[in-house]
Enzyme design. Structure first.
Site, PDB file in Angstrom:
ATOM      1  N   CYS A   1       4.885   1.958 -10.424  1.00 15.20           N
ATOM      2  CA  CYS A   1       3.719   2.322 -11.235  1.00 15.20           C
ATOM      3  C   CYS A   1       3.946   1.977 -12.700  1.00 15.20           C
ATOM      4  O   CYS A   1       3.117   2.315 -13.551  1.00 15.20           O
ATOM      5  CB  CYS A   1       3.391   3.806 -11.074  1.00 15.20           C
ATOM      6  SG  CYS A   1       4.742   4.915 -11.567  1.00 15.20           S
TER       7      CYS A   1
ATOM      8  N   GLU B   1      -0.150  -1.329 -10.939  1.00 13.22           N
ATOM      9  CA  GLU B   1       0.681  -0.916  -9.804  1.00 13.22           C
ATOM     10  C   GLU B   1       1.160  -2.192  -9.126  1.00 13.22           C
ATOM     11  O   GLU B   1       0.349  -3.070  -8.805  1.00 13.22           O
ATOM     12  CB  GLU B   1      -0.144  -0.082  -8.831  1.00 13.22           C
ATOM     13  CG  GLU B   1       0.672   0.664  -7.809  1.00 13.22           C
ATOM     14  CD  GLU B   1       0.971   2.099  -8.222  1.00 13.22           C
ATOM     15  OE1 GLU B   1       1.669   2.774  -7.455  1.00 13.22           O
ATOM     16  OE2 GLU B   1       0.518   2.526  -9.293  1.00 13.22           O
TER      17      GLU B   1
END
Length: 365
Positions: A323, A357
Site C-alpha cells: 500500500c 496499491e
C-alpha cells in the site's frame, strides 16, 4: 481530501498518470509491463467516515478539504458506495428531529458491502444512556424497512451494539463466491471491486504452485482463504485479535480445511522460524512440517522490518502486495539481489488520490 479532483471525466487520465509514475519509480528493477486494474470512477468506497456539524436545527455531514483549508458539507459523497449514499440521506433525516440521537453526535462511520449489508457507527462526546439505546433501537427498526442495517453507538470507553458489530461481505472471485466477516473499526479493503481484482490476480500468479504457502499480516484471511485452493496447506499470521477471530469465522464459513491461522506478529514469527524464541501459541503446530516455497506479504505502510525481510528473502517465490510504493521500493533494493520481479500490477484502490496499491511476484534468480 481534495473534492475538486473527484471528477469521473478525468479518471482515465489520472490512472494513466499513476501508471507512468509507477513505471518510472521502479524502472531500475527491470520489471515487466505493469498490469493495470482500474476502479469504478464513482461509488467505489465501501466505507466512509464523516464529521457532523450542528447549526441550529440543521445537522449535516462534512469533511475537511485540505486544498480549500475548510470544511465541506457532504449531503452525498461521490466515492462512497450507492448504499452509503442512500443511507446518508435516510439517516440524517432521522437524526435531525431526534434530540437524544443527535445530542453531542460528532461523527458517523459507514461500512457497506456488495452483499447489501451496512453498519452505521454513531460517535458521541457524551455517555450513552438507556434513552439513547431505546431511540437507537427504534431508529434501527425504521431503517430496517429499507436496509439490512446494524447500528453501533460509541462514546469514551463505551460501545453499544444493538445487534452485531460486523457485516458479511460476499465476493465473486472467478467462479467462486467467498464470504468475509468484516468487523467494525477493523481494517478491510475499502474498494471491494478492486479487491476482487486483487484476489483474482493473486490466484493467477500462484497457479500451479508447489508445496505450501506462508502468509504474514493476513488480517481477516482475505487473501489466504482465496489462495488456499492453489496450495497443499496455508499457514498465516496476524496479531490483531479481532482480525484473527474474523479469520477463523471466514475459514469456517468458506469451508477451507487447509488453512491455519496463528496469532502473532511478523517479527515474532521470524524469531520462531529462526529458533530464537519459543511461543506457547505455537504448541501443537509443527512449523518444520510445512514446505513453504511461496510467501505472501501485505505489510502496513511502513513496509517489512529488516528481520522479517531477511526471512522473506529465504523463499523461492515472494508475493508482495504493497500500500506504499516508497517502502516497497526500499524493500526491493534488498530482495532484488536474490529475486527477480516477474509480475507487476497496479490496483487503483483509491481513485483521485496519489495512493497506489501495487502487487509484485518475485522469483529466485
Amino acid at each position: 481530501m481534495n473534492l475538486a479532483a473527484m471528477d469521473p471525466t478525468t479518471y482515465d487520465a489520472q490512472l494513466t498518470a499513476k501508471r507512468i509514475k509507477l513505471e518510472q519509480a521502479f524502472a531500475q528493477f527491470e520489471t515487466p509491463s505493469v498490469e493495470v486494474f482500474a476502479s469504478e470512477p464513482a461509488h467505489y468506497r465501501m466505507r466512509a467516515e464523516f464529521r457532523v456539524w450542528h447549526e441550529g436545527d440543521d445537522l449535516y455531514y462534512y469533511m475537511f478539504d485540505k486544498v480549500l483549508n475548510d470544511k465541506v458539507r457532504c449531503d452525498q459523497y461521490l466515492p462512497a458506495s450507492a448504499l452509503i449514499n442512500q443511507m446518508m440521506a435516510a439517516l440524517i433525516a432521522e437524526l435531525k428531529p431526534n434530540h437524544s440521537l443527535r445530542h453531542k453526535l460528532f461523527q458517523v462511520d459507514f461500512l457497506s458491502t456488495l452483499s447489501g449489508e451496512i453498519l452505521v457507527s454513531l460517535l458521541y462526546h457524551r455517555q450513552l444512556d438507556d434513552q439513547w439505546r431505546s431511540e437507537a433501537a427504534a431508529l434501527k427498526a425504521r431503517l430496517s424497512s429499507q436496509f439490512k442495517v446494524n447500528i453501533i453507538g460509541r462514546a469514551r470507553k463505551q460501545k453499544i451494539d444493538l445487534d452485531k458489530d460486523f457485516v458479511v461481505e460476499s465476493l465473486q472471485v472467478n467462479d467462486k463466491v467467498f464470504h468475509y466477516k468484516q468487523i467494525e473499526n477493523s481494517f478491510t479493503q475499502p474498494n471491494a471491486k478492486v479487491a476482487i481484482k486483487m484476489l483474482e490476480w493473486a490466484i493467477d500468479v500462484t497457479q500451479n504452485s508447489q508445496g505450501d504457502l506462508l502468509e504474514l499480516y493476513c488480517g481477516n484471511g482475505n487473501f489466504s482463504i482465496a489462495l488456499a485452493q492453489n496450495f497443499n496447506r496455508v499457514l498465516a499470521t496476524e496479531l490483531a485479535k479481532p482480525s484473527v477471530d474474523a479469520a477463523q469465522y471466514n475459514i469456517e464459513v468458506n469451508n477451507i480445511d487447509n488453512l491455519q491461522i496463528i496469532r502473532m506478529s511478523a517479527e515474532e514469527f521470524s524469531d520462531a522460524m529462526a529458533k530464537k524464541r519459543s511461543f506457547r501459541r505455537l504448541e501443537g503446530i509443527d512449523l518444520d512440517s510445512y514446505v513453504c516455497n511461496t510467501i505472501f506479504v501485505d505489510p502496513p505502510r511502513a513496509g517489512i522490518d529488516p528481520a522479517t525481510l531477511e526471512l522473506v528473502q529465504g523463499y523461492e517465490r515472494i508475493l508482495y502486495i504493497s500500500c506504499n510504493p516508497d517502502t516497497l521500493k526500499d524493500n526491493l533494493q534488498q530482495l532484488n539481489q536474490t529475486h527477480k520481479v516477474t509480475r507487476f500490477a497496479l490496483f487503483d484502490q483509491f481513485p483521485y488520490t496519489d495512493h497506489m496499491e501495487t502487487g509484485v511476484l518475485l522469483e529466485r534468480r
